[in-house]
Structure formats: structure tokens, C-alpha cells
Design a protein around this motif. Structure first.
Motif, PDB file in Angstrom:
ATOM      1  N   LEU A  38       0.800  -1.143   0.151  1.00  0.00           N
ATOM      2  CA  LEU A  38       0.063  -0.028  -0.003  1.00  0.00           C
ATOM      3  C   LEU A  38       0.858   1.413   0.030  1.00  0.00           C
ATOM      4  O   LEU A  38       0.312   2.303  -0.357  1.00  0.00           O
ATOM      5  CB  LEU A  38      -0.902   0.229   1.141  1.00  0.00           C
ATOM      6  CG  LEU A  38      -1.985  -1.032   1.431  1.00  0.00           C
ATOM      7  CD1 LEU A  38      -2.448  -0.922   2.763  1.00  0.00           C
ATOM      8  CD2 LEU A  38      -2.761  -1.051   0.362  1.00  0.00           C
ATOM      9  N   SER A  43       0.993   2.599  -5.825  1.00  0.00           N
ATOM     10  CA  SER A  43      -0.221   2.473  -5.159  1.00  0.00           C
ATOM     11  C   SER A  43      -0.525   4.058  -4.470  1.00  0.00           C
ATOM     12  O   SER A  43      -1.722   4.448  -4.387  1.00  0.00           O
ATOM     13  CB  SER A  43      -0.065   1.586  -4.012  1.00  0.00           C
ATOM     14  OG  SER A  43      -0.266   0.274  -4.352  1.00  0.00           O
ATOM     15  N   GLY A  47      -3.233   5.118  -6.640  1.00  0.00           N
ATOM     16  CA  GLY A  47      -4.710   4.833  -6.071  1.00  0.00           C
ATOM     17  C   GLY A  47      -5.056   6.309  -5.770  1.00  0.00           C
ATOM     18  O   GLY A  47      -6.521   6.316  -5.603  1.00  0.00           O
ATOM     19  N   SER A  51      -8.909   7.075  -7.227  1.00  0.00           N
ATOM     20  CA  SER A  51      -9.957   7.185  -6.402  1.00  0.00           C
ATOM     21  C   SER A  51     -10.626   8.722  -6.507  1.00  0.00           C
ATOM     22  O   SER A  51     -11.887   8.816  -6.559  1.00  0.00           O
ATOM     23  CB  SER A  51      -9.407   7.377  -4.890  1.00  0.00           C
ATOM     24  OG  SER A  51      -9.192   5.850  -4.788  1.00  0.00           O
ATOM     25  N   ILE A  77     -12.684   1.710  -3.857  1.00  0.00           N
ATOM     26  CA  ILE A  77     -11.808   0.553  -3.360  1.00  0.00           C
ATOM     27  C   ILE A  77     -11.709  -0.426  -4.415  1.00  0.00           C
ATOM     28  O   ILE A  77     -10.870  -0.990  -4.927  1.00  0.00           O
ATOM     29  CB  ILE A  77     -12.624  -0.139  -2.150  1.00  0.00           C
ATOM     30  CG1 ILE A  77     -12.396   0.895  -0.952  1.00  0.00           C
ATOM     31  CG2 ILE A  77     -11.977  -1.343  -1.812  1.00  0.00           C
ATOM     32  CD1 ILE A  77     -13.175   0.663   0.334  1.00  0.00           C
ATOM     33  N   MET A  80      -9.309   0.653  -7.426  1.00  0.00           N
ATOM     34  CA  MET A  80      -8.051   0.642  -7.026  1.00  0.00           C
ATOM     35  C   MET A  80      -7.666  -0.768  -7.040  1.00  0.00           C
ATOM     36  O   MET A  80      -6.624  -1.050  -7.635  1.00  0.00           O
ATOM     37  CB  MET A  80      -7.788   1.135  -5.691  1.00  0.00           C
ATOM     38  CG  MET A  80      -7.808   2.644  -5.513  1.00  0.00           C
ATOM     39  SD  MET A  80      -7.297   3.267  -3.790  1.00  0.00           S
ATOM     40  CE  MET A  80      -8.601   2.908  -2.843  1.00  0.00           C
ATOM     41  N   ALA A  81      -8.503  -1.771  -6.791  1.00  0.00           N
ATOM     42  CA  ALA A  81      -8.203  -3.297  -6.728  1.00  0.00           C
ATOM     43  C   ALA A  81      -8.107  -3.567  -8.313  1.00  0.00           C
ATOM     44  O   ALA A  81      -7.194  -4.307  -8.730  1.00  0.00           O
ATOM     45  CB  ALA A  81      -9.288  -4.125  -6.284  1.00  0.00           C
ATOM     46  N   ARG A  84      -4.901  -2.493 -10.069  1.00  0.00           N
ATOM     47  CA  ARG A  84      -3.913  -2.619  -8.988  1.00  0.00           C
ATOM     48  C   ARG A  84      -2.842  -1.557  -8.396  1.00  0.00           C
ATOM     49  O   ARG A  84      -1.800  -1.543  -8.354  1.00  0.00           O
ATOM     50  CB  ARG A  84      -2.845  -3.748  -9.763  1.00  0.00           C
ATOM     51  CG  ARG A  84      -3.433  -4.834 -10.298  1.00  0.00           C
ATOM     52  CD  ARG A  84      -2.760  -5.993 -11.252  1.00  0.00           C
ATOM     53  NE  ARG A  84      -1.642  -5.181 -12.231  1.00  0.00           N
ATOM     54  CZ  ARG A  84      -0.338  -5.384 -12.028  1.00  0.00           C
ATOM     55  NH1 ARG A  84       0.322  -5.877 -10.922  1.00  0.00           N
ATOM     56  NH2 ARG A  84       0.465  -4.762 -12.733  1.00  0.00           N
ATOM     57  N   THR A  85      -3.592  -0.797  -8.026  1.00  0.00           N
ATOM     58  CA  THR A  85      -3.230   0.472  -7.077  1.00  0.00           C
ATOM     59  C   THR A  85      -3.730   0.585  -5.786  1.00  0.00           C
ATOM     60  O   THR A  85      -4.265   1.714  -5.347  1.00  0.00           O
ATOM     61  CB  THR A  85      -3.311   1.694  -7.960  1.00  0.00           C
ATOM     62  OG1 THR A  85      -4.705   1.941  -8.155  1.00  0.00           O
ATOM     63  CG2 THR A  85      -2.547   1.504  -9.212  1.00  0.00           C
ATOM     64  N   PRO A  86      -3.726  -0.525  -5.119  1.00  0.00           N
ATOM     65  CA  PRO A  86      -4.485  -0.266  -3.405  1.00  0.00           C
ATOM     66  C   PRO A  86      -3.654   0.553  -2.724  1.00  0.00           C
ATOM     67  O   PRO A  86      -2.595   0.569  -2.332  1.00  0.00           O
ATOM     68  CB  PRO A  86      -4.255  -1.851  -2.922  1.00  0.00           C
ATOM     69  CG  PRO A  86      -3.086  -2.509  -3.713  1.00  0.00           C
ATOM     70  CD  PRO A  86      -2.979  -1.659  -5.226  1.00  0.00           C
ATOM     71  N   HIS A  87      -4.327   1.517  -2.073  1.00  0.00           N
ATOM     72  CA  HIS A  87      -4.018   2.330  -1.273  1.00  0.00           C
ATOM     73  C   HIS A  87      -5.034   2.857  -0.321  1.00  0.00           C
ATOM     74  O   HIS A  87      -6.131   3.686  -0.705  1.00  0.00           O
ATOM     75  CB  HIS A  87      -3.493   3.765  -1.796  1.00  0.00           C
ATOM     76  CG  HIS A  87      -2.640   4.812  -1.094  1.00  0.00           C
ATOM     77  ND1 HIS A  87      -1.435   4.139  -0.472  1.00  0.00           N
ATOM     78  CD2 HIS A  87      -2.773   5.903  -0.949  1.00  0.00           C
ATOM     79  CE1 HIS A  87      -1.151   5.242   0.260  1.00  0.00           C
ATOM     80  NE2 HIS A  87      -1.933   6.380   0.073  1.00  0.00           N
ATOM     81  N   SER A  88      -5.274   2.449   0.842  1.00  0.00           N
ATOM     82  CA  SER A  88      -6.674   2.596   1.679  1.00  0.00           C
ATOM     83  C   SER A  88      -6.802   4.057   1.955  1.00  0.00           C
ATOM     84  O   SER A  88      -8.091   4.505   1.814  1.00  0.00           O
ATOM     85  CB  SER A  88      -6.373   1.718   2.980  1.00  0.00           C
ATOM     86  OG  SER A  88      -5.234   2.084   3.571  1.00  0.00           O
TER      87      SER A  88
END
Length: 139
Positions: A38, A43, A47, A51, A77, A80-81, A84-88
Motif C-alpha cells: 500500500l 499505489s 490509488g 480514487s 476501493i 483501485m483493486a 492494481r493500485t491499492p491504497h486505503s
């Protein structure tokens, strides 16, 4: 702290807000957990931008409301998945876009600048020897 203060300084120089709350969480990941997926540049930058785009799309379709903001956060969410850039922390960026309705191009430009600056601060911190090397990988 240096990364967040840098964002404030750049914002003051531009007379525009550069520090938004989700970026504090992004900085925490980059500087306190630099090995996490993350926290990697793809990301963090990707991300946040994915978003924000989801937020603007949700705003265009549903208008500015808490309901639309909630939907935007959930869709961010998933986006991002998929990218392939997951960043909460970035899910909150989509919520902020819906609730504050910033000018899209200016917001996206400032967000890109801010995330790149946070990544650069992470790189410098990692090279100082005081924290883990950053990034663990680029792509």
C-alpha cells in the motif's frame, strides 16, 4: 512530518490547498511502513488519482450528498483493486471530492503533485539510513 509540512509550504506558495486529510495517512504508510504494498509509489500516486477520478464520476452522476460519497468510497476501493493500485487512504479522497466539489483539473493536478512529493520524501528518508529503504519496488 517533513512530507506534510512540505505539502503545506507548497500550498502556501501556490495559494492553493495541497494538504488534504487522506495524504496524512498516505505519508504514514510511506514513512512508517515503507515495505507494505500500500505504500509503494504505484499505489500511492495511482490509488489517489484513481480514487479522485471515481469521486468526480460519482459526483457527476449522483451529485454532492453523503449517499453519493459513501458509494464513491466503495467504488474507489473496487477501482483501485482493478487498477492494481491499492491504497486505503485514497478511498477517503473520493469521499472528499464528492463532499467538497473541487474544480477537477486543479484538484487532480495538486493531488498528483502532492503524492509525487510524498514519494520523493519517502525516497529521501529511505536513503538517509534512518528508515527502511523506499520504495521496495516501483511497479
Amino acid at each position: 512530518m517533513a512530507g506534510l509540512v512540505l505539502l503545506v509550504a507548497v500550498g502556501k506558495a501556490l495559494a492553493l490547498p495541497v494538504l488534504i486529510p487522506p495524504l496524512a495517512a498516505s505519508a504514514a504508510l510511506v514513512l512508517a511502513a515503507p515495505a507494505l504494498p500500500l505504500a509503494q509509489p504505484r499505489s500511492v500516486v495511482g490509488g489517489q488519482l484513481v480514487s479522485a477520478l471515481v469521486g468526480f464520476a460519482a459526483l457527476a452522476v449522483g451529485g454532492s450528498s453523503l449517499w453519493t460519497a459513501a458509494v464513491a468510497g466503495g467504488l474507489a476501493i473496487g477501482a483501485m483493486a482493478t487498477a492494481r493500485t491499492p491504497h486505503s487512504p485514497a478511498a477517503a479522497t473520493s469521499v472528499i471530492v464528492v463532499l467538497t466539489q473541487p474544480p477537477a483539473l486543479r484538484f487532480l493536478g495538486l493531488l498528483a503533485l502532492a503524492t509525487v512529493l510524498l514519494v520523493l520524501v519517502g525516497i529521501l528518508a529511505g536513503r538517509s539510513g534512518r528508515t527502511a529503504r523506499y520504495p521496495a519496488y516501483w511497479w
